[in-house]
Design a protein around this motif. Structure first.
Motif, PDB file in Angstrom:
ATOM      1  N   GLN A 164       0.638  -6.727   4.867  1.00 26.70           N
ATOM      2  CA  GLN A 164       0.531  -8.180   4.922  1.00 26.70           C
ATOM      3  C   GLN A 164      -0.048  -8.737   3.620  1.00 26.70           C
ATOM      4  O   GLN A 164       0.417  -9.758   3.103  1.00 26.70           O
ATOM      5  N   THR A 165      -1.046  -8.045   3.079  1.00 23.98           N
ATOM      6  CA  THR A 165      -1.646  -8.487   1.824  1.00 23.98           C
ATOM      7  C   THR A 165      -0.648  -8.410   0.678  1.00 23.98           C
ATOM      8  O   THR A 165      -0.647  -9.260  -0.220  1.00 23.98           O
ATOM      9  N   LEU A 166       0.214  -7.386   0.701  1.00 19.58           N
ATOM     10  CA  LEU A 166       1.255  -7.284  -0.323  1.00 19.58           C
ATOM     11  C   LEU A 166       2.209  -8.469  -0.229  1.00 19.58           C
ATOM     12  O   LEU A 166       2.621  -9.038  -1.250  1.00 19.58           O
ATOM     13  N   ASN A 167       2.554  -8.865   0.983  1.00 17.40           N
ATOM     14  CA  ASN A 167       3.402 -10.054   1.169  1.00 17.40           C
ATOM     15  C   ASN A 167       2.717 -11.307   0.633  1.00 17.40           C
ATOM     16  O   ASN A 167       3.345 -12.149  -0.020  1.00 17.40           O
ATOM     17  N   GLU A 168       1.423 -11.437   0.903  1.00 21.82           N
ATOM     18  CA  GLU A 168       0.672 -12.599   0.420  1.00 21.82           C
ATOM     19  C   GLU A 168       0.609 -12.603  -1.102  1.00 21.82           C
ATOM     20  O   GLU A 168       0.745 -13.670  -1.732  1.00 21.82           O
ATOM     21  N   ALA A 169       0.424 -11.421  -1.689  1.00 24.01           N
ATOM     22  CA  ALA A 169       0.369 -11.327  -3.143  1.00 24.01           C
ATOM     23  C   ALA A 169       1.698 -11.751  -3.770  1.00 24.01           C
ATOM     24  O   ALA A 169       1.736 -12.505  -4.754  1.00 24.01           O
ATOM     25  N   TYR A 170       2.791 -11.275  -3.174  1.00 24.26           N
ATOM     26  CA  TYR A 170       4.118 -11.620  -3.690  1.00 24.26           C
ATOM     27  C   TYR A 170       4.376 -13.125  -3.582  1.00 24.26           C
ATOM     28  O   TYR A 170       4.928 -13.739  -4.500  1.00 24.26           O
ATOM     29  N   ALA A 171       3.932 -13.708  -2.478  1.00 28.51           N
ATOM     30  CA  ALA A 171       4.098 -15.149  -2.289  1.00 28.51           C
ATOM     31  C   ALA A 171       3.290 -15.945  -3.309  1.00 28.51           C
ATOM     32  O   ALA A 171       3.662 -17.071  -3.676  1.00 28.51           O
ATOM     33  N   GLU A 172       2.193 -15.373  -3.778  1.00 27.28           N
ATOM     34  CA  GLU A 172       1.338 -16.052  -4.766  1.00 27.28           C
ATOM     35  C   GLU A 172       1.824 -15.832  -6.196  1.00 27.28           C
ATOM     36  O   GLU A 172       1.235 -16.343  -7.144  1.00 27.28           O
ATOM     37  N   GLY A 173       2.890 -15.026  -6.360  1.00 25.11           N
ATOM     38  CA  GLY A 173       3.445 -14.825  -7.684  1.00 25.11           C
ATOM     39  C   GLY A 173       3.135 -13.488  -8.325  1.00 25.11           C
ATOM     40  O   GLY A 173       3.503 -13.248  -9.491  1.00 25.11           O
ATOM     41  N   VAL A 174       2.455 -12.598  -7.588  1.00 19.92           N
ATOM     42  CA  VAL A 174       2.241 -11.246  -8.099  1.00 19.92           C
ATOM     43  C   VAL A 174       3.573 -10.499  -8.050  1.00 19.92           C
ATOM     44  O   VAL A 174       4.222 -10.448  -7.001  1.00 19.92           O
ATOM     45  N   GLU A 175       3.993  -9.938  -9.163  1.00 20.62           N
ATOM     46  CA  GLU A 175       5.285  -9.272  -9.236  1.00 20.62           C
ATOM     47  C   GLU A 175       5.214  -7.865  -8.643  1.00 20.62           C
ATOM     48  O   GLU A 175       4.173  -7.217  -8.681  1.00 20.62           O
ATOM     49  N   ILE A 176       6.344  -7.407  -8.121  1.00 19.01           N
ATOM     50  CA  ILE A 176       6.451  -6.054  -7.586  1.00 19.01           C
ATOM     51  C   ILE A 176       7.518  -5.316  -8.386  1.00 19.01           C
ATOM     52  O   ILE A 176       8.662  -5.769  -8.484  1.00 19.01           O
ATOM     53  N   LEU A 177       7.125  -4.194  -8.967  1.00 24.36           N
ATOM     54  CA  LEU A 177       8.048  -3.353  -9.723  1.00 24.36           C
ATOM     55  C   LEU A 177       8.132  -1.999  -9.041  1.00 24.36           C
ATOM     56  O   LEU A 177       7.104  -1.436  -8.645  1.00 24.36           O
ATOM     57  N   VAL A 178       9.346  -1.480  -8.905  1.00 23.06           N
ATOM     58  CA  VAL A 178       9.553  -0.188  -8.259  1.00 23.06           C
ATOM     59  C   VAL A 178      10.415   0.678  -9.164  1.00 23.06           C
ATOM     60  O   VAL A 178      11.532   0.295  -9.537  1.00 23.06           O
TER      61      VAL A 178
END
Length: 238
Positions: A192-206
């Motif tokens: 859930q925190t990862l979803n919140e981070a992404y919504a706030e503009g934190v990028e996810i790289l895989v």
């Protein structure tokens, strides 16, 4: 120093493993605090790095385990070095353009794995997570609840709100991983925190790495991700 082949027998606790080497039972350090239950199964082939430190309690460190014919890297801290080296070498297209590279930047009560800055003073904080759990081709993180991981995400959210660029970098250390999804079943708080981070503009790289006994390198091709819950739960095992 070359790796030594062994046979996994048991994991009495998260720090050590019992392995058979040349017919003798040895104790090896496990440099991964995750559960790794789908990988460290009895009689799995493992590859150990011998230690030349006479003061160490364990003679070996367990670096790789064979799973479905491929090498899986269990050295979780090595993920940081792999990503850092790839950034410096320009292999990660999303992180090009930075001329200052720093390992472990202290921020409040946390340490973010990688700090980058360009000639204009623009900053980027990168938190690296090594991933070994694979379910139906999906790489999942974490494989055990991690309060520390959620704390790092909250720190990135704070830094992003302060005007910094922030990224969570998931390095898939199992070659079978083709896609990333947070592990809602094992750690709904982190997910859930990862979803919140992404919504706030934190990028996810895989990204994924190529594991060889001669060395580990990042494959410079980003992978897709989905932050929702999955309907499948078939773990890749031996």
């Amino acid at each position: 120093m070359d790796y030594v082949k062994g046979i996994f027998k048991a994991r009495p606790n998260r720090f050590i493993a019992e392995v058979e080497v040349d017919g003798n039972l040895e104790i090896a350090h496990v440099p991964n605090t995750g559960r790794c239950k789908e990988l460290l199964v009895k009689n799995a082939i493992v590859w150990l790095k011998p230690s030349d430190n006479p003061n160490r309690k364990t003679k070996f460190s367990l670096h790789f385990v064979e799973n479905n014919g491929v090498l899986v890297s269990l050295y979780s801290q090595q993920a940081n070095s792999i990503v850092y080296d790839a950034v410096v070498e320009g292999k990660i297209k999303e992180l090009l353009g930075y001329n200052h590279h720093q390992r472990e930047k202290s921020v409040d009560n946390s340490r973010i794995d990688i700090y980058l800055e360009n000639s204009n003073g623009d900053s980027c904080f990168v938190e690296v997570k090594g991933v070994t759990l694979i379910i139906d081709g999906e790489a999942r993180f974490p494989d055990a609840p991690t309060e520390r991981g959620a704390k790092h995400l909250r720190e990135l959210i704070k830094l992003k709100k302060e005007g910094n660029r922030c990224c969570v970098f998931f390095l898939i250390q199992h070659p079978a991983g083709e896609f990333f999804r947070p592990n809602w079943e094992n750690d709904p708080i982190f997910s859930q925190t990862l979803n919140e981070a992404y919504a706030e503009g934190v990028e996810i790289l895989v990204y994924r790495c190529d594991n060889q006994l001669s060395g580990i390198e990042l494959i410079p091709e980003p992978l897709d991700f989905d932050l929702g819950k999955s309907l499948t739960n078939r773990i890749v095992d031996n």
